[in-house]
Design a protein around this motif. Structure first.
Motif, PDB file in Angstrom:
ATOM      1  N   GLY A  16      27.268  43.075  41.586  1.00  0.00           N
ATOM      2  CA  GLY A  16      27.260  41.618  41.611  1.00  0.00           C
ATOM      3  C   GLY A  16      28.133  41.016  40.526  1.00  0.00           C
ATOM      4  O   GLY A  16      28.852  40.035  40.770  1.00  0.00           O
ATOM      5  N   LEU A  17      28.095  41.584  39.328  1.00  0.00           N
ATOM      6  CA  LEU A  17      28.956  41.100  38.256  1.00  0.00           C
ATOM      7  C   LEU A  17      30.426  41.278  38.610  1.00  0.00           C
ATOM      8  O   LEU A  17      31.254  40.399  38.359  1.00  0.00           O
ATOM      9  N   PHE A  18      30.755  42.433  39.186  1.00  0.00           N
ATOM     10  CA  PHE A  18      32.142  42.664  39.592  1.00  0.00           C
ATOM     11  C   PHE A  18      32.576  41.661  40.650  1.00  0.00           C
ATOM     12  O   PHE A  18      33.652  41.072  40.554  1.00  0.00           O
ATOM     13  N   LEU A  19      31.736  41.476  41.666  1.00  0.00           N
ATOM     14  CA  LEU A  19      32.105  40.550  42.743  1.00  0.00           C
ATOM     15  C   LEU A  19      32.233  39.115  42.233  1.00  0.00           C
ATOM     16  O   LEU A  19      33.127  38.388  42.675  1.00  0.00           O
ATOM     17  N   ALA A  20      31.380  38.718  41.304  1.00  0.00           N
ATOM     18  CA  ALA A  20      31.473  37.373  40.741  1.00  0.00           C
ATOM     19  C   ALA A  20      32.776  37.207  39.955  1.00  0.00           C
ATOM     20  O   ALA A  20      33.475  36.191  40.102  1.00  0.00           O
ATOM     21  N   ALA A  21      33.108  38.203  39.136  1.00  0.00           N
ATOM     22  CA  ALA A  21      34.355  38.128  38.362  1.00  0.00           C
ATOM     23  C   ALA A  21      35.563  38.146  39.290  1.00  0.00           C
ATOM     24  O   ALA A  21      36.529  37.396  39.092  1.00  0.00           O
ATOM     25  N   GLU A  31      49.337  33.749  39.722  1.00  0.00           N
ATOM     26  CA  GLU A  31      50.289  34.610  40.440  1.00  0.00           C
ATOM     27  C   GLU A  31      50.054  36.053  40.014  1.00  0.00           C
ATOM     28  O   GLU A  31      50.718  36.584  39.133  1.00  0.00           O
ATOM     29  N   MET A  32      49.060  36.678  40.648  1.00  0.00           N
ATOM     30  CA  MET A  32      48.728  38.072  40.331  1.00  0.00           C
ATOM     31  C   MET A  32      48.523  38.853  41.603  1.00  0.00           C
ATOM     32  O   MET A  32      48.051  38.310  42.603  1.00  0.00           O
ATOM     33  N   ASP A  33      48.868  40.116  41.522  1.00  0.00           N
ATOM     34  CA  ASP A  33      48.613  41.030  42.624  1.00  0.00           C
ATOM     35  C   ASP A  33      47.094  41.228  42.757  1.00  0.00           C
ATOM     36  O   ASP A  33      46.351  41.133  41.782  1.00  0.00           O
ATOM     37  N   ILE A  34      46.636  41.510  43.952  1.00  0.00           N
ATOM     38  CA  ILE A  34      45.205  41.682  44.215  1.00  0.00           C
ATOM     39  C   ILE A  34      44.631  42.866  43.423  1.00  0.00           C
ATOM     40  O   ILE A  34      43.489  42.827  42.966  1.00  0.00           O
ATOM     41  N   PHE A  35      45.433  43.901  43.231  1.00  0.00           N
ATOM     42  CA  PHE A  35      44.971  45.069  42.487  1.00  0.00           C
ATOM     43  C   PHE A  35      44.814  44.744  40.999  1.00  0.00           C
ATOM     44  O   PHE A  35      43.885  45.223  40.347  1.00  0.00           O
ATOM     45  N   LEU A  36      45.709  43.913  40.471  1.00  0.00           N
ATOM     46  CA  LEU A  36      45.587  43.483  39.080  1.00  0.00           C
ATOM     47  C   LEU A  36      44.338  42.620  38.903  1.00  0.00           C
ATOM     48  O   LEU A  36      43.617  42.749  37.919  1.00  0.00           O
ATOM     49  N   ARG A  37      44.060  41.764  39.872  1.00  0.00           N
ATOM     50  CA  ARG A  37      42.847  40.957  39.825  1.00  0.00           C
ATOM     51  C   ARG A  37      41.612  41.856  39.839  1.00  0.00           C
ATOM     52  O   ARG A  37      40.647  41.609  39.119  1.00  0.00           O
ATOM     53  N   ALA A  38      41.640  42.885  40.664  1.00  0.00           N
ATOM     54  CA  ALA A  38      40.507  43.810  40.741  1.00  0.00           C
ATOM     55  C   ALA A  38      40.327  44.559  39.419  1.00  0.00           C
ATOM     56  O   ALA A  38      39.190  44.744  38.959  1.00  0.00           O
ATOM     57  N   LEU A  39      41.417  44.986  38.808  1.00  0.00           N
ATOM     58  CA  LEU A  39      41.323  45.690  37.528  1.00  0.00           C
ATOM     59  C   LEU A  39      40.775  44.782  36.434  1.00  0.00           C
ATOM     60  O   LEU A  39      39.934  45.204  35.631  1.00  0.00           O
ATOM     61  N   ILE A  40      41.233  43.548  36.398  1.00  0.00           N
ATOM     62  CA  ILE A  40      40.725  42.603  35.411  1.00  0.00           C
ATOM     63  C   ILE A  40      39.243  42.323  35.669  1.00  0.00           C
ATOM     64  O   ILE A  40      38.439  42.256  34.736  1.00  0.00           O
TER      65      ILE A  40
END
Length: 81
Positions: A16-21, A31-40
């Motif tokens: 849940g914390l991951f999905l919220a972030a 302007e970020m790639d989806i994978f970079l957003r997931a890593l952050i």
């Protein structure tokens, strides 16, 4: 709280914390790639879980230690016979 219930709660709380972030990062106009957003989002959720889920982690740890102690005691008792 049962052993499986506390482990399941911890896993779902971390998810849940991951999905919220991740949702917050997805909504922001960056302007970020989806994978970079997931890593952050993973890094942010990991840091948040250290503070927000401390009690849940302690409960899971105590449950696992109790379970290990009971198994060792049962094994020692069986070895005595």
């Amino acid at each position: 709280m049962g052993a499986m219930r506390s482990v399941l709660f911890l896993a779902l709380a971390r998810l849940g914390l991951f999905l919220a972030a991740f949702a917050v990062l997805t909504v922001l106009p960056l302007e970020m790639d989806i994978f970079l957003r997931a890593l952050i989002a993973m890094a942010v959720s990991m840091l948040l879980s250290v503070f927000l889920l401390r009690k849940a982690r302690r409960d899971v740890s105590e449950t696992l230690v109790d379970s290990i102690d009971r198994r060792r005691a049962a094994k020692a008792k069986a070895a005595e016979k």
